[in-house]
Design a protein around this motif. Structure first.
Motif, PDB file in Angstrom:
ATOM      1  N   THR A 230       0.838  -1.205   0.000  1.00 18.92           N
ATOM      2  CA  THR A 230       0.000   0.000   0.000  1.00 18.92           C
ATOM      3  C   THR A 230       0.868   1.247   0.000  1.00 18.92           C
ATOM      4  N   GLY A 231       1.944   1.216   0.786  1.00  9.90           N
ATOM      5  CA  GLY A 231       2.858   2.359   0.811  1.00  9.90           C
ATOM      6  C   GLY A 231       3.529   2.595  -0.520  1.00  9.90           C
ATOM      7  N   LYS A 232       3.889   1.504  -1.208  1.00 10.71           N
ATOM      8  CA  LYS A 232       4.496   1.633  -2.532  1.00 10.71           C
ATOM      9  C   LYS A 232       3.521   2.235  -3.537  1.00 10.71           C
ATOM     10  N   ALA A 233       2.254   1.858  -3.412  1.00  2.00           N
ATOM     11  CA  ALA A 233       1.259   2.277  -4.388  1.00  2.00           C
ATOM     12  C   ALA A 233       0.747   3.692  -4.145  1.00  2.00           C
TER      13      ALA A 233
ATOM     14  N   VAL B 121       1.746   6.761   6.428  1.00  2.00           N
ATOM     15  CA  VAL B 121       0.430   6.661   7.060  1.00  2.00           C
ATOM     16  C   VAL B 121      -0.494   5.792   6.207  1.00  2.00           C
ATOM     17  N   GLU B 122      -0.462   6.028   4.894  1.00  6.34           N
ATOM     18  CA  GLU B 122      -1.325   5.261   3.997  1.00  6.34           C
ATOM     19  C   GLU B 122      -0.952   3.767   4.031  1.00  6.34           C
ATOM     20  N   GLY B 123       0.355   3.496   4.068  1.00  5.28           N
ATOM     21  CA  GLY B 123       0.800   2.111   4.142  1.00  5.28           C
ATOM     22  C   GLY B 123       0.342   1.436   5.418  1.00  5.28           C
ATOM     23  N   SER B 124       0.398   2.174   6.516  1.00  9.41           N
ATOM     24  CA  SER B 124      -0.038   1.618   7.799  1.00  9.41           C
ATOM     25  C   SER B 124      -1.513   1.271   7.782  1.00  9.41           C
ATOM     26  N   VAL B 125      -2.309   2.143   7.190  1.00  7.43           N
ATOM     27  CA  VAL B 125      -3.743   1.875   7.087  1.00  7.43           C
ATOM     28  C   VAL B 125      -3.993   0.631   6.240  1.00  7.43           C
ATOM     29  N   GLY B 126      -3.284   0.531   5.124  1.00  7.64           N
ATOM     30  CA  GLY B 126      -3.410  -0.655   4.278  1.00  7.64           C
ATOM     31  C   GLY B 126      -2.996  -1.923   5.015  1.00  7.64           C
ATOM     32  N   GLY B 127      -1.959  -1.813   5.847  1.00  3.47           N
ATOM     33  CA  GLY B 127      -1.522  -2.967   6.630  1.00  3.47           C
ATOM     34  C   GLY B 127      -2.576  -3.418   7.622  1.00  3.47           C
ATOM     35  N   LEU B 128      -3.238  -2.463   8.261  1.00  2.03           N
ATOM     36  CA  LEU B 128      -4.283  -2.800   9.235  1.00  2.03           C
ATOM     37  C   LEU B 128      -5.489  -3.431   8.554  1.00  2.03           C
ATOM     38  N   VAL B 129      -5.807  -2.949   7.363  1.00  2.00           N
ATOM     39  CA  VAL B 129      -6.934  -3.532   6.616  1.00  2.00           C
ATOM     40  C   VAL B 129      -6.639  -4.986   6.255  1.00  2.00           C
ATOM     41  N   LEU B 130      -5.433  -5.231   5.728  1.00  2.00           N
ATOM     42  CA  LEU B 130      -5.068  -6.598   5.359  1.00  2.00           C
ATOM     43  C   LEU B 130      -5.006  -7.492   6.596  1.00  2.00           C
ATOM     44  N   ALA B 131      -4.506  -6.962   7.714  1.00  2.50           N
ATOM     45  CA  ALA B 131      -4.444  -7.742   8.945  1.00  2.50           C
ATOM     46  C   ALA B 131      -5.833  -8.178   9.391  1.00  2.50           C
TER      47      ALA B 131
END
Length: 321
Positions: free
Chosen positions: A204-207, A223-233
């Motif tokens: 997510t952070g890369k994108a 921040v965006e990558g962290s949000v994407g990580g929480l969604v996938l988790a």
């Protein structure tokens, strides 16, 4: 580099899968998780070795031997009950099962191991102390040894206790889940959920990553990558609760709604664990935590997020076990 990473990953996956199969298929009541103790000690001691190396290379005085001993004692302390019950199952005429009303219980052995490890650290300094000893060096060695033993040992012992949850689920002695694989499903769910946060955050952070999360510690995190990580988790947690638990322990699966708590909670704690590792590395002026795993870095790179996620995982699963 990539070849080394693939080789290391393949070897790790094969070994871990074999140990997990043995633990799931051949554990005995009251001793579930015993076959995981060697694997746990490898990761615990590897992590402690990496941290010791970081501190020593940074000029921080410490005694590696007593630190590793204390880490091993605390990490594997719950295995006392498992070994006791395993002996009782194998030699019932000589050994009785671990008493259920024992005030020490299962987690009490971790406390005992922690006090013994602290005592050993002090004795190690006492035997070497002299008039010429540097008082500041003594205090720094004590603090470093105790910090590493507790930082690594306590969460690792919690993972071992997490494996024992649902140990009383005994359905059919010929079934794969005969001896309480509920706890094994909980451990695998915790690991998958926590580690998926890193994967989701990376892609997510890369994108779409724009805003840096904490650039002074980890410039690559957004921040965006962290949000994407929480969604996938959260998605992975839901998948584990929906499919993994029924496969390993179909008679007592946790509610699917638990994923809404488990995913974000383990994801956030895992990110804190990763940032904690970055803090120590930056304080030591190091880029990598170690080199025990060719192509992957140090063992601490594998366990950093799991260390901080172990407590919330244990509390969540203990509440629904």
């Amino acid at each position: 580099m990539l070849i080394d990473r693939l080789r290391t990953s393949s070897c790790m996956i094969a070994i871990i899968a074999a140990i997990l199969y043995v633990d799931a298929r051949y554990s005995v009541p009251g001793a579930t998780g015993l076959y995981l103790v060697p694997l746990l000690l490898i990761f615990a001691l590897g992590t402690a070795w990496d941290i010791c190396g970081l501190l020593l290379r940074a000029g921080f005085p410490m005694h590696r031997g007593v630190t590793l001993l204390g880490t091993a004692m605390i990490s594997a302390a719950p295995a006392v009950v498992m070994i006791w019950n395993f002996a009782a199952a194998e030699m019932p005429e000589w050994v009785t099962p671990y008493p259920e009303d024992c005030p020490i219980g299962l987690m009490g052995w971790t406390t005992i191991a922690g006090v013994v490890a602290m005592t050993l650290c002090f004795l190690d300094e006492i035997k070497d102390y002299s008039v010429a000893s540097d008082p500041l060096g003594v205090l720094r060695r004590l603090c470093a040894s105790l910090f590493i033993a507790v930082y690594v040992g306590l969460p690792m012992s919690l993972l071992l206790v997490l494996r024992t949850l649902g140990d009383d689920v005994v359905v059919n002695s010929n079934a794969p889940d005969a001896f309480g694989n509920w706890g094994l499903a909980a451990v695998l769910t915790m690991i998958a959920t926590t580690k998926s946060t890193d994967i989701g955050a990376y892609f997510t952070g890369k994108a779409m990553g724009r805003r840096k999360l904490i650039p002074r510690l980890s410039p690559g995190k957004t921040v965006e990558g962290s949000v994407g990580g929480l969604v996938l988790a959260t998605v992975v947690a839901g998948a584990c609760l929906a499919y993994l638990f029924p496969a390993l322990s179909p008679h007592n699966a946790p509610p699917l709604a638990l994923a809404l708590l488990l995913g974000p909670l383990l994801g956030i704690c895992g990110m804190v664990g990763d940032l904690a590792q970055s803090l120590v590395k930056r304080a030591c002026g190091a880029k990598d935590s170690g080199s025990l795993l060719p192509g992957m870095g140090g063992v601490w790179d594998v366990t950093d997020s799991l260390i901080f996620a172990s407590l919330p995982a244990f509390l969540c699963f203990a509440a629904v076990a």
